[in-house]
Structure formats: structure tokens, C-alpha cells
Design an enzyme around this catalytic site. Sequence first.
Site, short mmCIF file in Angstrom:
data_model
loop_
_atom_site.label_atom_id
_atom_site.label_comp_id
_atom_site.label_asym_id
_atom_site.label_seq_id
_atom_site.Cartn_x
_atom_site.Cartn_y
_atom_site.Cartn_z
N ASN A 1 0.83 -1.21 0.00
CA ASN A 1 0.00 0.00 0.00
C ASN A 1 0.86 1.26 0.00
O ASN A 1 0.61 2.22 -0.74
CB ASN A 1 -0.92 0.01 1.21
CG ASN A 1 -2.06 -0.98 1.11
OD1 ASN A 1 -2.31 -1.54 0.04
ND2 ASN A 1 -2.77 -1.19 2.20
N ARG B 1 -9.41 -5.31 -14.85
CA ARG B 1 -8.28 -6.09 -14.35
C ARG B 1 -8.67 -7.56 -14.42
O ARG B 1 -9.69 -7.95 -13.89
CB ARG B 1 -7.92 -5.74 -12.90
CG ARG B 1 -7.52 -4.30 -12.66
CD ARG B 1 -7.05 -4.11 -11.22
NE ARG B 1 -7.04 -2.72 -10.82
CZ ARG B 1 -6.04 -1.88 -11.04
NH1 ARG B 1 -4.96 -2.31 -11.68
NH2 ARG B 1 -6.10 -0.62 -10.62
N ARG C 1 -4.25 1.17 -13.66
CA ARG C 1 -2.92 1.43 -13.11
C ARG C 1 -2.23 0.16 -12.63
O ARG C 1 -2.79 -0.63 -11.89
CB ARG C 1 -3.00 2.43 -11.95
CG ARG C 1 -1.64 2.83 -11.39
CD ARG C 1 -1.77 3.88 -10.32
NE ARG C 1 -2.11 5.16 -10.88
CZ ARG C 1 -3.04 5.98 -10.39
NH1 ARG C 1 -3.75 5.59 -9.34
NH2 ARG C 1 -3.29 7.15 -10.94
N HIS D 1 -14.48 1.75 -16.15
CA HIS D 1 -14.38 1.06 -14.88
C HIS D 1 -15.63 0.23 -14.58
O HIS D 1 -15.65 -0.55 -13.62
CB HIS D 1 -14.13 2.10 -13.76
CG HIS D 1 -13.70 1.52 -12.46
ND1 HIS D 1 -14.50 1.54 -11.33
CD2 HIS D 1 -12.55 0.91 -12.08
CE1 HIS D 1 -13.86 0.96 -10.33
NE2 HIS D 1 -12.68 0.57 -10.75
N TYR E 1 -11.35 -10.64 -2.38
CA TYR E 1 -12.16 -9.44 -2.21
C TYR E 1 -13.62 -9.83 -2.02
O TYR E 1 -14.09 -10.78 -2.63
CB TYR E 1 -12.09 -8.54 -3.46
CG TYR E 1 -10.75 -7.97 -3.82
CD1 TYR E 1 -9.59 -8.28 -3.12
CD2 TYR E 1 -10.64 -7.10 -4.90
CE1 TYR E 1 -8.37 -7.75 -3.48
CE2 TYR E 1 -9.42 -6.55 -5.28
CZ TYR E 1 -8.29 -6.88 -4.56
OH TYR E 1 -7.08 -6.34 -4.93
N ARG F 1 -14.54 1.52 3.38
CA ARG F 1 -13.34 0.80 3.79
C ARG F 1 -12.11 1.69 3.92
O ARG F 1 -11.35 1.61 4.86
CB ARG F 1 -13.03 -0.32 2.79
CG ARG F 1 -11.85 -1.20 3.21
CD ARG F 1 -11.29 -1.99 2.05
NE ARG F 1 -10.48 -1.18 1.17
CZ ARG F 1 -10.57 -1.16 -0.16
NH1 ARG F 1 -11.50 -1.86 -0.76
NH2 ARG F 1 -9.77 -0.41 -0.87
N HIS G 1 -14.78 -4.78 -0.84
CA HIS G 1 -14.66 -4.12 -2.14
C HIS G 1 -15.99 -3.79 -2.79
O HIS G 1 -16.04 -3.06 -3.78
CB HIS G 1 -13.83 -5.02 -3.08
CG HIS G 1 -13.39 -4.36 -4.35
ND1 HIS G 1 -13.97 -4.61 -5.57
CD2 HIS G 1 -12.40 -3.46 -4.58
CE1 HIS G 1 -13.36 -3.90 -6.50
NE2 HIS G 1 -12.41 -3.19 -5.94
#
Length: 685
Positions: free
Chosen positions: A46, A376, A406, A436, A469, A565, A593
Site C-alpha cells: 500500500n 483487471r 494502473r 471502470h 475481495y 473501507r 470491495h
Amino acid sequence: MNRPLPPYVNRDLSWMEFNRRVLEEAQDADNPLLERAKFLAIVSSNLDEFMSVRMAGIQDQMKAGYTKKDFTGYTPAGLWKRLIKRTGQMVQDQYRTFREVMRGLAKEGISFRNINELNATQTKAIDDYFYEIVFPVLTPMAVDQSRPFPLLHTKELYLAVLLNQQDQPPEDEPFFAIVQVPSILQRFVVVPGRTGSKKSEFVLLEDLIERHIDTLFNGYAPIAVHPFRLTRNADLTLNEEGAEDLLEEIEKELRRRRWGMPVRVEYAKGMHPYALQLLKEELELSDNMFEIDGPLDLSFLMRFAGSLPGYDTLRFERMEPAYPSEFEHSDDMFATLRQQDVLTYHPYESFEAVNDFVTDAAHDPDVLAIKMTLYRVSGQSALVQALASAAEDGKQVTVVVELKARFDEERNIAWARQLEKAGCHVVYGLVGLKTHAKILLVVRREQQMLRRYVHVGTGNYNDNTAKLYTDFGLFTSHPVIGADASALFNEITGYSSPYEWKAFGVAPTDLKEKLFELIDREKAHAAEGRPARIIAKMNSLSHQEMIDKLYEASQAGVRIDLIVRGVCCLRPGVPGQSENIRVISIVDRFLEHSRIMVFHNGGEDEVFLSSADWMTRNLTRRIELLCPVFDPSLRRMLLNVIELNLKDNVKARELLPSGAYERTPLTGEPLRSQFVAKRIRVWKR
């Protein structure tokens, strides 16, 4: 006299609080030791991303002379200073925790050893490993007048080596060289066990290289060897409108990322002052340099903790995802969906249902078209293989691949090329917008008509992260959702006038306005004296207009529960501003998530799944999706999950008006929402 609190919490300071909550999981003695080690790895990963993106952006602003305050009241320079201090404190706590976890593992027979403590047999074994495996990969890089300072790759581990030549006067400057610790090799080297011992012992790769550093510099005597690590600016700067080929432009930018400006240096405690000063001068850094009392880059602990055979008592109990019961006894997923909508909850339910849905569509002769967004995906994606197979069978397959996801850009470029080669229509989305939204559309011919089947998710189409997740997926053949899904793909892939969405809210065109309308409706109910409530679960909340809108609703008497979160810039519990708003964050075994929005609507709850957090980028610079859940039984399931989250008194932390978080008081029986949710019937009843 107490100064009034600013109306907003700074986004980056809020993120530091989130990573602090992750660190608390590593510190929690109730978590198994190897899981605590994994949380330490997550803290490091992170911080890496935070430094390479957020801190890099602040650094760019300072270099450009930008001094304007953001909406939370911070100038770039003021924020940078505060973040450096917070990061230093966090890293100290992280390594204090690391030493505590290592002591605990040592008691269980798992330890990293000092090479000098090994017996002769063990020493010979690791020395043999060095000469056979490690030595051929190493490249010493001298730095002198004829050999300039080398390009250091971001987030790679290096050794700074100081040397003296034989018979060199002690007052002369030492020679300086750099050796990269090869990331292609495992960071931890297994040490053969002692006779009769069942212990698992390891040495670090950098310690093994340091032991043999003289073999790389014949005729020179090592004075000091110390690890260090550089983090560079990793943000892509794309000229999308001027790019003739977006894929080629991103590939060029990825190559430029290697030369991104240095943002942070981590170096081992006790580094020789000469080597440290040289690094400062060459990398032009001064205040973002962190002395580390322990191994650099603890992210290796993720692989380490996961690779140890046995030791199941030091891990969370293994959980096998259940195959969704609605599909389990059906040979025809499409027939099931003609009868009912299906909601899946990952990781408690298997992502294989999504893979099977696409695979079945790929091989079904009545399926005419498959359309899908990919943000992703995993390294060995069954979905991509199924899409390629469908295209090769002559079906119309359209895939919107987001090349700008990213740190997944290179993988997505590879998938895009593979899909194009198979005959899929690959689209890279709209200029200036990331795609997205997570949506999959199957068009099928049935009895002289076409029927649309849709999957909408809150998370990526990635079977690996679906095990880690918490996310929801909605399978439906509802005609209104199907029509909106077709219109959405038409807008992304072609020219299309603004569409009157029947069910969806879509960013950047109308999602924010739709959410505002739903909030205003709750305000109107409150004004009429009717029950008014909003519950929203997401990853981050940082959009100023959205926060102001929630403040308005709170002031009107709407009860608001937010489950956020990570970053939360809203300040709850402030009299006259947000006294009706409660914010909690849950950090536990799985990464929370999912994005779920609930509006009470006078007792007729409306429930939505979404791909969007309430951040500026999601609402204004991305193609995002808000999808209603029409089936009353599925709405009830989602409300069950939300209520479990709100009742969590083990892993939930509540956001205070100060911007700090505290654990939810343990009143009554302990309720750990993730551990309750794994019992599928609890939320499906």
C-alpha cells in the site's frame, strides 16, 4: 477555546488512517501469525503505491510552485510535510510489529537466521546455492568518472557497496558500486534443517549476496554493504487526444515510467554516511528518505507466508467457495435466468459461475454476441480464453479493454493483442475516460426473438482477486436492464446520442445527478416526517459535492450509515453538520470491495449495485455503472449483508469527528461480519 473542525478530512491523511487500520490487523494477536505477516506485506505494498502515485503528485505540484490550498485546507507543501511525518511513524510501528511477529514465528519453528549462526553443513548448502544459482545472475555496477550512476529501477532492492583498493591510503575516498538483488529469485533462501530438527529456517537473499560480495570485486576489499530501495513516480501522463494509437502511446509511457522522478528512498539502518550522501546527491532527495531497522520491502512476506507447507494452525481456516446453489443443479444457466435473477457473493461463492456463464455462451450455437468490459483480469484468465474461443467460432465478440488500469497496463495490452488475434473486436474506451464499469452482455436467439442476459458486478472480472475481495455479481435477463446494457456498449464502442436510461445510472453523464435525486427524495421524506434513511457501502468517499449533499440530508433529518473501507473525507458526528451520519470501516481477512447503495424510499427500499466509489474520478472521469436490483428476494439478501456489516463489533472501526478511527465497542455477543457471512444461508435466507 477549541477551534471548530474543518468540514472535510484530507484525502491523503484519511488514506494514512486506512493503512494504519491494516497495520492494526498485523498487530492483532487474535489473528494467526502467518496472516499477521501477510498484513505487514499489505502495509508495504500500500505504501509503495501511495508513494509512487499520491506523494509523487504532491511532489510535482511543489516543483511547479503550486501553493493553492485544496478543499480540505492543505497546500501541497504543508500536506507533504505532514505525510512524511505520518509515514515515518507508521514505518517505525510496522517494523516494531515485524519483530514481534518474527519472535512469535520463531517459537513455532519458523525463523530467519543470521548466516554466521549456521552450522558447517547449512553454510555449505547456502554457499553452493549462491555459486550455482545467484552468482551467475549478479551484475556489479561501478560508479566512477567513466561509468555514470546507473538507472535504478523503481521498487527494486539494491546493495550499496563501498570498497577500498589494496594498499589504498585510508584518507582516500572509497570506491562506490551498486549490485541489484535479483527480483527473479526468491527473496528468502531455504536453509537445510539441522539433524533431528523440524524447524523451517531461512536466510535473506541480500544477506547471502553480502556474504559473498568480495567475489564480485576482485582486488578490492569491501568496507560496507547496505541495502537500499528507490520508489519513482509511476503516474502515466497520456496525451490521448493527440495519440494516433492509444496502445502504442501507453507502451511508450510505460517505458518512460522507468525514468520517473525519484520520490522515496528506503535504506538499511547504519548505512555508511558516504554512501548515504552519494545517494542523496544523485537522486536529489533529502526529506523523503527512511532509515529502516529490518529487511527492506516487507511485501515479500506475502509469498513467504503463503508458500510454507504445513503450519495450518498459523493461518485462517481454509475456505472453499460454494458454487451458487441456483446454478448448482442446473445444466442450463440461461434457463435458470429466464426464471429468476441470481445474486452471487464472492469470495463466499465461487467466481466459477461467471467463468461458466461466458464459457457456456461461447459454445452455445444460439448465442449471437458477447460484449464485456475488462479492467483487471488474472494472469491465466478463463474468461479471456472463452471470449477468444467464441470469436474463433464466429460469434460477435466485443471487449472493452481498459489499457489505463494502473499497474495492470502491460497485462491488459497483452490480453488486448491476444483477443484481437482471435478475432474479437477490441475497443479501448473513450478518450479521457477510464472504463471502470463491470458488465457482461450475452445476446441469444430464442424462439424467433432475441433475449439479453446480463452480468453486472461490483468487482473486476478477475478470478484471483475474487478469492480475496468481497464483491457482488448480479445475473439477470430483465429486459429493461438488457436494453440499457446494449445502449451502454453502443455508447462506448460507437457514436450515440445521449440515451434515456431506464434502469442504469452511468458516469460521467448522469450517475452523480441520479444519486443526488435519490438523496433529495430521502430529504423530502424527512421533511414530511416520514422515515428517511440512506445506507451506502463503498471503498472511498472524497467527492466534495457528494459530501455536501450528504451533509444537507443529515441536516434535514435523514439517517445515514456509510460503510467506507478506505478514504473518507466526510466528517461525521459534527453538530449542525453531520450528526445523523455514522461512518464505519471494516478491515478483515478479505478486502471489502463491494459498492452497494440503499435508499429507504418511504419503506419501499431501492437497492443498487455499483462499480463506482463516490470519488471525483469515478463520478466525472470514468465510465461507471449503477444498476438497480429489481428482485425483492435479492434486495433482502443485500440488506442482510449490509445489516451484518453495520452490526460488526469485532473488525469495524468507527470514524470520529476528529478524523481518527476507534474500534466499535464490543457490546453483547461478538459479531465478525466476514466470519458470519461465510455461512451462506445467513444472508440468503
